[in-house]
Enzyme design. Structure first.
Site, PDB file in Angstrom:
ATOM      1  CG  ASN A 176      -2.095   1.090   1.065  1.00 46.87           C
ATOM      2  OD1 ASN A 176      -2.595   1.568   2.066  1.00 46.87           O
ATOM      3  ND2 ASN A 176      -2.477   1.455  -0.120  1.00 46.87           N
ATOM      4  CG  ASP A 205       6.273  -5.056  -6.211  1.00 53.80           C
ATOM      5  OD1 ASP A 205       6.445  -3.819  -6.147  1.00 53.80           O
ATOM      6  OD2 ASP A 205       6.401  -5.819  -5.239  1.00 53.80           O
TER       7      ASP A 205
HETATM    8  P1  4NP Z   1       3.308  -2.242  -3.409  1.00 54.76           P
HETATM    9  O1  4NP Z   1       4.909  -2.408  -3.476  1.00 54.76           O
HETATM   10  O2  4NP Z   1       2.756  -3.585  -3.027  1.00 54.76           O
HETATM   11  O3  4NP Z   1       2.952  -1.846  -4.806  1.00 54.76           O
HETATM   12  O4  4NP Z   1       3.043  -1.168  -2.375  1.00 54.76           O
HETATM   13  C1  4NP Z   1       5.658  -2.968  -2.446  1.00 54.76           C
HETATM   14  C2  4NP Z   1       5.974  -2.224  -1.338  1.00 54.76           C
HETATM   15  C3  4NP Z   1       6.750  -2.774  -0.335  1.00 54.76           C
HETATM   16  C4  4NP Z   1       7.188  -4.071  -0.440  1.00 54.76           C
HETATM   17  C5  4NP Z   1       6.867  -4.827  -1.547  1.00 54.76           C
HETATM   18  C6  4NP Z   1       6.090  -4.275  -2.555  1.00 54.76           C
HETATM   19  N1  4NP Z   1       7.995  -4.621   0.589  1.00 54.76           N
HETATM   20  O5  4NP Z   1       8.435  -5.766   0.432  1.00 54.76           O
HETATM   21  O6  4NP Z   1       8.238  -3.971   1.614  1.00 54.76           O
END
Ligand code: 4NP
Length: 160
Positions: free
Chosen positions: A14, A126
């Site tokens: 998020n 991602d």
């Molecule tokens: P999101 O991206 O799911 O698009 O917000 C990410 C943010 C943090 C992490 C992985 C994906 N993380 O591993 O901390």
């Protein structure tokens, strides 16, 4: 459909994809003059309370949108009755949502790109571990998804 649509976008943290989907949907709905509830959340807890990733804030700002006030939160079971549409950014998060969704909850679950012609079943990649250009691709994807979903919601509203 007579119920006012409400949309929750869900990614992992998020802080990258779902806040951008929220921002794109708010912008598209405002442009269309449609009053809908829009929010975003993560299936993971690691970034709860944090603002969006700086690279996500930067790409939104390049498109004239300030998301610096957004704060990350985790999906809760109540979300499946508070929102008419719960929209995952990728398959892993859709699977997590399906596992979390109480039986009989009214929310319709989908992938964001299911709402884009020719891209059903695709994930929004991602961008977290990639470069800044990845965030431009994320913005393009979430904008396409928001437009497609909004068009669907507007057809539903008109048909009421
Ligand atoms: P999101 O991206 O799911 O698009 O917000 C990410 C943010 C943090 C992490 C992985 C994906 N993380 O591993 O901390």
């Amino acid at each position: 459909m007579s119920e006012r649509p409400s949309v929750l976008f869900v990614c992992l943290g998020n802080i990258c994809r779902s806040p951008l989907a929220e921002a794109a949907m708010r912008a598209e709905a405002a442009r269309a003059g449609l009053d809908i509830v829009v929010d975003s959340a993560g299936t993971g807890h690691w970034h709860v309370g944090e603002p969006p990733d700086r690279r996500a804030q930067a790409v939104a700002a390049r498109h004239g949108i300030d998301i610096s006030g957004y704060r990350a939160r985790q999906v809760v079971r109540e979300d499946f009755s508070r929102f008419t549409h719960v929209v995952a950014l990728d398959h892993d998060n859709l699977a997590r949502l399906r596992a979390l969704c109480p039986p009989g909850a009214p929310a319709e679950l989908s992938l964001l790109l299911d709402h884009v012609r020719g891209r059903a079943g695709e994930a929004v990649a991602d961008p977290y571990y990639g470069d800044a250009a990845g965030f431009d691709r994320t913005w393009a994807d979430v904008t396409a998804g928001a437009r497609g979903l909004l068009a669907r919601l507007m057809r539903g509203i008109r048909a009421a």
